[in-house]
Write a protein that holds these residues in place. Structure first.
Motif, mmCIF file in Angstrom:
data_model
loop_
_atom_site.group_PDB
_atom_site.id
_atom_site.type_symbol
_atom_site.label_atom_id
_atom_site.label_comp_id
_atom_site.label_asym_id
_atom_site.label_seq_id
_atom_site.Cartn_x
_atom_site.Cartn_y
_atom_site.Cartn_z
ATOM 1 N N LYS A 1 -8.758 15.516 -66.306
ATOM 2 C CA LYS A 1 -8.059 15.834 -64.932
ATOM 3 C C LYS A 1 -8.754 16.918 -64.084
ATOM 4 O O LYS A 1 -9.445 17.776 -64.768
ATOM 5 N N TYR A 2 -8.553 16.960 -62.788
ATOM 6 C CA TYR A 2 -9.346 17.792 -61.655
ATOM 7 C C TYR A 2 -7.987 18.316 -61.015
ATOM 8 O O TYR A 2 -7.512 17.504 -60.384
ATOM 9 N N PHE A 3 -7.828 19.614 -60.863
ATOM 10 C CA PHE A 3 -6.703 20.047 -60.181
ATOM 11 C C PHE A 3 -7.531 20.955 -58.928
ATOM 12 O O PHE A 3 -7.232 20.801 -57.786
ATOM 13 N N ASP B 1 -13.810 24.354 -60.717
ATOM 14 C CA ASP B 1 -15.014 23.625 -61.279
ATOM 15 C C ASP B 1 -14.941 22.363 -60.975
ATOM 16 O O ASP B 1 -14.423 21.687 -61.307
ATOM 17 N N THR B 2 -16.010 21.754 -59.991
ATOM 18 C CA THR B 2 -15.990 20.228 -59.722
ATOM 19 C C THR B 2 -16.306 19.215 -60.914
ATOM 20 O O THR B 2 -16.322 18.207 -60.730
ATOM 21 N N LEU B 3 -16.933 20.022 -61.977
ATOM 22 C CA LEU B 3 -17.265 19.071 -63.248
ATOM 23 C C LEU B 3 -16.485 19.514 -64.100
ATOM 24 O O LEU B 3 -16.215 20.626 -64.750
ATOM 25 N N VAL B 4 -15.711 18.484 -64.658
ATOM 26 C CA VAL B 4 -14.575 18.673 -65.605
ATOM 27 C C VAL B 4 -14.987 18.067 -66.937
ATOM 28 O O VAL B 4 -15.517 16.866 -66.960
ATOM 29 N N GLN B 5 -14.722 18.630 -68.065
ATOM 30 C CA GLN B 5 -14.986 18.061 -69.204
ATOM 31 C C GLN B 5 -13.572 17.345 -69.773
ATOM 32 O O GLN B 5 -12.504 18.102 -69.793
ATOM 33 N N GLY B 6 -13.790 16.264 -70.533
ATOM 34 C CA GLY B 6 -12.599 15.953 -71.361
ATOM 35 C C GLY B 6 -12.812 15.574 -72.653
ATOM 36 O O GLY B 6 -13.693 15.984 -73.271
ATOM 37 N N ILE B 7 -11.940 14.706 -73.046
ATOM 38 C CA ILE B 7 -12.080 14.307 -74.683
ATOM 39 C C ILE B 7 -13.057 13.169 -74.850
ATOM 40 O O ILE B 7 -13.511 12.436 -73.867
ATOM 41 N N LYS B 8 -13.289 12.916 -75.979
ATOM 42 C CA LYS B 8 -14.323 11.976 -76.519
ATOM 43 C C LYS B 8 -15.839 11.882 -75.948
ATOM 44 O O LYS B 8 -16.449 10.936 -75.619
ATOM 45 N N PHE C 1 -14.354 10.506 -57.749
ATOM 46 C CA PHE C 1 -14.195 11.229 -58.950
ATOM 47 C C PHE C 1 -14.697 10.266 -60.003
ATOM 48 O O PHE C 1 -13.989 9.869 -60.701
ATOM 49 N N ASN C 2 -15.957 10.290 -59.903
ATOM 50 C CA ASN C 2 -16.449 9.448 -60.861
ATOM 51 C C ASN C 2 -16.734 10.071 -62.444
ATOM 52 O O ASN C 2 -16.843 11.041 -62.745
ATOM 53 N N LEU C 3 -16.496 8.983 -63.243
ATOM 54 C CA LEU C 3 -16.382 9.291 -64.719
ATOM 55 C C LEU C 3 -17.664 8.949 -65.431
ATOM 56 O O LEU C 3 -18.473 8.012 -65.049
ATOM 57 N N ARG C 4 -18.272 9.826 -66.355
ATOM 58 C CA ARG C 4 -19.652 9.837 -67.021
ATOM 59 C C ARG C 4 -19.438 10.070 -68.681
ATOM 60 O O ARG C 4 -18.573 10.805 -68.848
ATOM 61 N N LYS C 5 -20.195 9.382 -69.150
ATOM 62 C CA LYS C 5 -20.683 9.617 -70.538
ATOM 63 C C LYS C 5 -21.872 9.514 -70.739
ATOM 64 O O LYS C 5 -22.565 8.453 -70.564
#
Lengths: 114, 113
Positions: free
Chosen positions: B49-51, B54-61, B74-78
């Motif tokens: 999530k981003y509130f 920092d405009t680069l957010v880390q998530g799970i997995k 708000f593009n998702l990357r892996k």
């Protein structure tokens, strides 16, 4: 980790019958939501609930739908007279009270109306 | 009108390759932004999530997402996709903390061997 639970996981009903979908939100959460997802489509908002009343509802949430928080833990969605087009996955979500809280979703109830 | 767009309905990526899923929103103000993942027959799991900040957010997995205000994206990357990442990915937004989530139409990710 606390989680939102929903029962039943699957329900099959006949058109015109009433169904009640049940949700147990995370225990210290105060805002509750129902969403639905028709097969192959996006998740759509139905209704939000706070302080024992509806906060917002979508145009989908007509007189056939109602929500209730009958006790301190359950949050229910009732469909009075089901239609074929009510067949969908129904998700419950809840959120805490912080300014940057996140909606946490239950596993869903898959409703099939025949 | 307020909307969330995920332009890619399906994406196929080879296992080990990098991934980017696109999400654009159309709102008057910057909303809160989320990515959820849904495995077949399962519920919605929050990836990140981003509130603000920092405009680069880390998530799970191993997922990350970048918020770009100028592009309303708000593009998702892996960096390296695993076969277990095959699922449907939903971008969602909310204007304030307690309002309804508005979801995009989803992107189905297929992972080839």
């Amino acid at each position: 980790e606390p989680e939102v639970t929903q029962t039943p996981s699957h329900q099959v009903t006949q058109m015109g019958q009433e169904v009640i979908l049940r949700c147990v939100p995370i225990s210290n959460h105060l805002y509750f939501y129902w969403y639905r997802q028709i097969l192959g489509q996006k998740v759509e908002f139905l209704v939000s609930f706070y302080n024992n009343e509806i906060s917002e509802k979508s145009e989908i949430f007509d007189d056939q739908f109602s929500v209730e928080r009958p006790d301190g833990s359950n949050f229910t969605l009732k469909i009075r007279s089901t239609k074929l087009e009510d067949s969908a996955m129904y998700f419950c979500a809840s959120i805490g009270t912080g300014a940057q809280e996140t909606q946490y979703f239950g596993p869903g109830t898959r409703l099939l109306v025949l | 009108a307020q909307s969330v767009t995920q332009p890619d309905i399906h994406i196929t990526v080879s296992e080990g390759a990098s991934l980017e899923l696109r999400c654009n929103y159309s709102y008057g103000a910057t909303p809160y932004l989320f990515w959820y993942v849904q495995s077949p027959g399962q519920g919605l799991q929050l990836l990140l999530k981003y509130f603000s900040g920092d405009t680069l957010v880390q998530g799970i997995k191993g997922f990350e997402a970048e918020f770009k205000r100028s592009q309303s994206s708000f593009n998702l990357r892996k960096p390296s996709v695993h076969w277990s990442d095959a699922a449907e990915y939903f971008c969602a937004v909310v204007l304030t903390g307690f309002q309804k989530l508005v979801f995009g139409t989803g992107t189905r990710l297929l992972v080839s061997p």
